[in-house]
Every structure is written in C-alpha cells, then in structure tokens.
Motif scaffolding. Sequence first.
Motif, PDB file in Angstrom:
ATOM      1  N   ALA A 279       0.238  -1.364  -0.110  1.00  0.00           N
ATOM      2  CA  ALA A 279       0.327  -0.075  -0.311  1.00  0.00           C
ATOM      3  C   ALA A 279       1.382   1.135   0.164  1.00  0.00           C
ATOM      4  N   PRO A 280       0.246   2.183  -0.251  1.00  0.00           N
ATOM      5  CA  PRO A 280       0.941   3.829  -0.187  1.00  0.00           C
ATOM      6  C   PRO A 280       1.733   4.345   0.574  1.00  0.00           C
ATOM      7  N   ALA A 281       2.677   4.487   0.843  1.00  0.00           N
ATOM      8  CA  ALA A 281       3.426   4.666   2.656  1.00  0.00           C
ATOM      9  C   ALA A 281       2.510   6.101   3.054  1.00  0.00           C
ATOM     10  N   SER A 282       1.914   6.028   2.189  1.00  0.00           N
ATOM     11  CA  SER A 282       1.063   7.430   3.005  1.00  0.00           C
ATOM     12  C   SER A 282       0.187   7.309   3.862  1.00  0.00           C
ATOM     13  N   LEU A 283      -0.856   5.801   3.613  1.00  0.00           N
ATOM     14  CA  LEU A 283      -1.586   4.983   3.550  1.00  0.00           C
ATOM     15  C   LEU A 283      -1.284   4.322   5.098  1.00  0.00           C
ATOM     16  N   LYS A 284      -2.907   5.266   5.784  1.00  0.00           N
ATOM     17  CA  LYS A 284      -2.701   4.366   7.296  1.00  0.00           C
ATOM     18  C   LYS A 284      -3.420   4.537   8.296  1.00  0.00           C
ATOM     19  N   PHE A 285      -4.447   2.591   8.662  1.00  0.00           N
ATOM     20  CA  PHE A 285      -5.298   2.491   9.503  1.00  0.00           C
ATOM     21  C   PHE A 285      -5.764   4.048   9.715  1.00  0.00           C
ATOM     22  N   PRO A 286      -7.414   4.230   9.708  1.00  0.00           N
ATOM     23  CA  PRO A 286      -8.271   5.194  10.173  1.00  0.00           C
ATOM     24  C   PRO A 286      -8.028   4.420  11.307  1.00  0.00           C
ATOM     25  N   LYS A 287      -7.891   5.995  12.160  1.00  0.00           N
ATOM     26  CA  LYS A 287      -8.096   5.576  14.101  1.00  0.00           C
ATOM     27  C   LYS A 287      -9.405   6.046  14.610  1.00  0.00           C
ATOM     28  N   PHE A 288     -10.075   6.228  14.221  1.00  0.00           N
ATOM     29  CA  PHE A 288     -11.434   7.543  14.512  1.00  0.00           C
ATOM     30  C   PHE A 288     -12.376   6.436  14.349  1.00  0.00           C
ATOM     31  N   LYS A 289     -13.724   6.322  15.600  1.00  0.00           N
ATOM     32  CA  LYS A 289     -14.643   5.459  15.829  1.00  0.00           C
ATOM     33  C   LYS A 289     -15.694   5.655  14.493  1.00  0.00           C
ATOM     34  N   ASP A 290     -16.160   4.685  14.727  1.00  0.00           N
ATOM     35  CA  ASP A 290     -17.313   4.774  13.050  1.00  0.00           C
ATOM     36  C   ASP A 290     -18.665   5.611  13.847  1.00  0.00           C
ATOM     37  N   ARG A 291     -18.866   5.039  14.053  1.00  0.00           N
ATOM     38  CA  ARG A 291     -19.977   5.795  14.391  1.00  0.00           C
ATOM     39  C   ARG A 291     -20.311   6.182  16.223  1.00  0.00           C
ATOM     40  N   HIS A 292     -21.354   7.396  17.026  1.00  0.00           N
ATOM     41  CA  HIS A 292     -21.088   6.785  18.424  1.00  0.00           C
ATOM     42  C   HIS A 292     -19.926   7.811  19.343  1.00  0.00           C
ATOM     43  N   SER A 293     -19.169   8.010  18.727  1.00  0.00           N
ATOM     44  CA  SER A 293     -18.032   8.351  19.033  1.00  0.00           C
ATOM     45  C   SER A 293     -17.893   8.722  20.509  1.00  0.00           C
ATOM     46  N   SER A 294     -18.405   9.493  21.250  1.00  0.00           N
ATOM     47  CA  SER A 294     -19.083   9.836  22.561  1.00  0.00           C
ATOM     48  C   SER A 294     -18.799   8.316  23.435  1.00  0.00           C
ATOM     49  N   ASP A 295     -19.296   7.879  22.880  1.00  0.00           N
ATOM     50  CA  ASP A 295     -19.122   6.521  23.876  1.00  0.00           C
ATOM     51  C   ASP A 295     -17.925   5.919  24.343  1.00  0.00           C
ATOM     52  N   GLU A 296     -17.940   4.906  25.347  1.00  0.00           N
ATOM     53  CA  GLU A 296     -16.786   4.489  25.845  1.00  0.00           C
ATOM     54  C   GLU A 296     -16.147   3.131  25.105  1.00  0.00           C
ATOM     55  N   ARG A 297     -15.546   3.003  24.847  1.00  0.00           N
ATOM     56  CA  ARG A 297     -15.144   1.393  23.277  1.00  0.00           C
ATOM     57  C   ARG A 297     -15.759   0.786  24.466  1.00  0.00           C
ATOM     58  N   THR A 298     -16.579  -0.575  24.183  1.00  0.00           N
ATOM     59  CA  THR A 298     -16.403  -1.740  24.022  1.00  0.00           C
ATOM     60  C   THR A 298     -16.031  -2.401  25.646  1.00  0.00           C
ATOM     61  N   SER A 299     -15.040  -2.456  26.316  1.00  0.00           N
ATOM     62  CA  SER A 299     -13.663  -3.152  26.762  1.00  0.00           C
ATOM     63  C   SER A 299     -14.031  -4.163  27.276  1.00  0.00           C
ATOM     64  N   THR A 300     -13.469  -5.102  28.421  1.00  0.00           N
ATOM     65  CA  THR A 300     -13.091  -5.749  29.555  1.00  0.00           C
ATOM     66  C   THR A 300     -13.954  -5.888  30.488  1.00  0.00           C
ATOM     67  N   GLU A 301     -13.715  -3.992  30.528  1.00  0.00           N
ATOM     68  CA  GLU A 301     -13.696  -4.038  31.979  1.00  0.00           C
ATOM     69  C   GLU A 301     -16.406  -3.445  31.254  1.00  0.00           C
ATOM     70  N   VAL A 302     -16.539  -3.168  30.209  1.00  0.00           N
ATOM     71  CA  VAL A 302     -17.624  -2.858  30.005  1.00  0.00           C
ATOM     72  C   VAL A 302     -18.460  -3.991  30.108  1.00  0.00           C
ATOM     73  N   VAL A 303     -17.545  -4.631  29.286  1.00  0.00           N
ATOM     74  CA  VAL A 303     -18.303  -6.257  29.262  1.00  0.00           C
ATOM     75  C   VAL A 303     -18.851  -7.076  30.873  1.00  0.00           C
ATOM     76  N   ARG A 304     -17.795  -6.682  31.506  1.00  0.00           N
ATOM     77  CA  ARG A 304     -17.765  -7.623  32.759  1.00  0.00           C
ATOM     78  C   ARG A 304     -19.424  -6.781  33.492  1.00  0.00           C
ATOM     79  N   GLN A 305     -19.766  -5.833  33.048  1.00  0.00           N
ATOM     80  CA  GLN A 305     -20.663  -5.425  33.203  1.00  0.00           C
ATOM     81  C   GLN A 305     -21.715  -6.293  32.577  1.00  0.00           C
TER      82      GLN A 305
END
Length: 410
Positions: free
Chosen positions: A353-379
């Motif tokens: 791939a072109p050297a300038s192309l990096k995988f996007p870091k942004f969250k696609d939707r509901h960007s203000s929500d906490e990511r679903t982590s191990t702790e979230v799953v536990r709850q």
Amino acid sequence: MNLRQVFMSVLLFGVAGLLLFMYLQAWIEEQHTESGKKLQQETINQDFTLQPLRMPRKAAWRSAPVNLSNHERAVSSSRHWQGRANPFDVVTASSGSQLPEQQKMSESPLSWFRGVYLPPALHPLNKTFVKGGEWQDIDSTQEKRRAFLQDFCRKYNSRKKLQTHLMHLVSRIYVEDRHKVLYCEVPKAGCSNWKRVLMVLSGLAASANNISHDDVHYGKHLRKLDSYDLKGIYTRLNMYTKFIFVRDPMERLVSAFRDKFEHPNSYYHPVFGKAIIKKYRHNADEEALKTGSGVKFKEFIQYLLDSHRPVGMDIHWEQVSKLCYPCLINYDFIGKFETLEEDANYFLQLVGAPASLKFPKFKDRHSSDERTSTEVVRQYLKELSKEERQLTYDFYYLDYLMFNYTSPLA
C-alpha cells in the motif's frame, strides 16, 4: 354387452390410465431430482466435512499444565473434544488444489472445486514490501496465529464427502484487485474502517478520513467475491492475499448490542427489537411493542440462545466460524481488534500500500461512547444468570478456540 359391463370396462380403463399417469409423473420427478443432484455435485463437490458441534453445558476449558506455552495450552484445552463430532456445520469448496497449473487450466471450471482436502498447506507471506525491522514482533505474532489456526483445523479435518454452496461460503469476502487482496468482513472488528481502506487502495477515494458511514455500508463501491464467476472466484482465492480481523467474541457481542439497541435505529428496533420484546418481556407496554426500542441485554441473550428465535440471526452477532469459515478458506493474515492499529499497518506494508496510507484511528459511529472493553463487558455479563453466561460462551466456543481467546468465565 350390457350396460353394467360397459360401465366396468370404462372404470377399469380409467383406473389404468390414472396409474400410468402417476407412474410417469413419479418417473419424471425422479429424473429431475437426479439431474439437479448431478448439477449441484458438479458445482461443488468437496472431500472435507465438518459436523455440528454439540456445545457443552458446563465450562469447556480445562486447566493445562503450567509449563505449556500459550499455543500448547489452548490446544491442550481442546483435546477432550477430539473423537467427537467435528466443530463445524458446513462444508466447502476448495480455495485451490495442488494440481499443476497446466492441468488446472485444462479442466473445466466446475471441476476445480472437486477432490481437494482442506485446509491447504500454509504459504509463506510475501514480505517483499516490508521495510525496516520494527515489524519483527508483529510478524512473529502473525506466524504464530496462522500456525495455531492451521493446527486447530487440522485436528478436526474429516474426509467424508459432502457439498455446500460455494457462493454462500465467499459471500462476506470483499475484493480489491489492484493490490490483490480479499477481506472477509467481521462486523464490530474494525470492518467499517477496513472498507474505507479498501476504497482508497482501489482508487475510489483519496483518503479514508473523508468517506462517510453511508458510503462505506450502502454505497456498493466494493465488489464481493460471490459476484464473480467460478473462474474468477477460483483465481482470486488462489492468487490473492486473504485476510481477516477478529475480536474477542464477548466484546464483539456486547459492542453489537450497544450499537444496535442502545441508540436509535430504524432497522434493528422494528425488525429485531419488536420481536424480542414481544417474546421475552412479560407484561411489555404498548409503546415498547410498537417501537421495539429499549431491548435489555438479558432479553437479547434470550433471543440469541433460543433455538426457535422469533427473528433470524444477523451478521453483527453471527459467529466468525459461520461468517468467514476460517478452517475452510486458508487466510494468509489474521489480525485482531485488540492490536488493530499495528496489525493493520503491518498488513498494508505486506500488500504494498502507499506509504501515506495508515489505518484510520477514528470510531465510525457513537464516537462519544466509551469503547466496549473487558470492563464494560463484565458489567453487561452481570445482568445474566450463571447458566446464561455459560451458554453464551458455549455459543461462541469455536471462535474462542480458533483464535486463542481466553474464556471470560475463567
């Protein structure tokens, strides 16, 4: 000849005619059925079968000796399954035989998918485009993942001949011809951003950051593998780099629930929500039955585990083993959501791939929500009974085992 004899003669001729008609109809149907079977067998005929897994009711993981490596420990935990039915419920066409190229091309396209035992041998990744030594650890991890999956699949390989439909097998795989890659989409494991990257690689967009969610999912800019003819499918399965990104099954499940049922949704609420609330909520109020909004996680799990679901499965919570068939299609690269950024950027180097192309870091939707982590799953799991937690783990048991994830019940 009196009237009674005439009547009996007519009646006998009528019965004989009826019997002849019924015989001919049965013969025609039999010929039609045999013809259909032959055509289906010509299309897909495979020497690899996988039978349904009978899921355990009690914890499936057993403790392994402490001196084993992670790889050996996970394989050891699965040994009590050996000798039982193989842990899959479909069979497939081959991703390519080991025949000489000239012999392959001389055969008809329909015969390319016959007589091949899967999974085929692992092929080394082409690392021509990889520059610098910073990828050494990621490359080592990648090789271990591939070997682990290959070892797991080999243990459950059976050689009884059955068939399935090839088009279903490759229906989740996206094609990018310029860089010769095939991507099997696993929802809630970075798939939206991966499709953005594929659009950039194919020249459809200059930057992944400017592609909207609707363009990604509803724009139909990318072709799927099942849109090609048999020759096109065969060629790409053999020649292209096939990759998949997976995620801890319970995290993926909770992420899907949060996305589809905890936010307004014009499809999942009326289609899934209404059916779930109607069947699993006692004394549901009229508003909930009308809108399908407000599904609880426990109700969602009751639906998931129900063998008589009021509405079918969905790709967002379907098992990876049934979305991408990792033991049937030999994926060259196995990325994980837990190491998404480094895995993705290493893969982009692998395919040039072109050297300038990096995988996007942004969250696609509901960007203000906490990511679903191990702790979230536990709850979320606290809302379930002990039996429901075990049955949910059992439901995704293959995904846990194939990709060496740790049981959340340990």
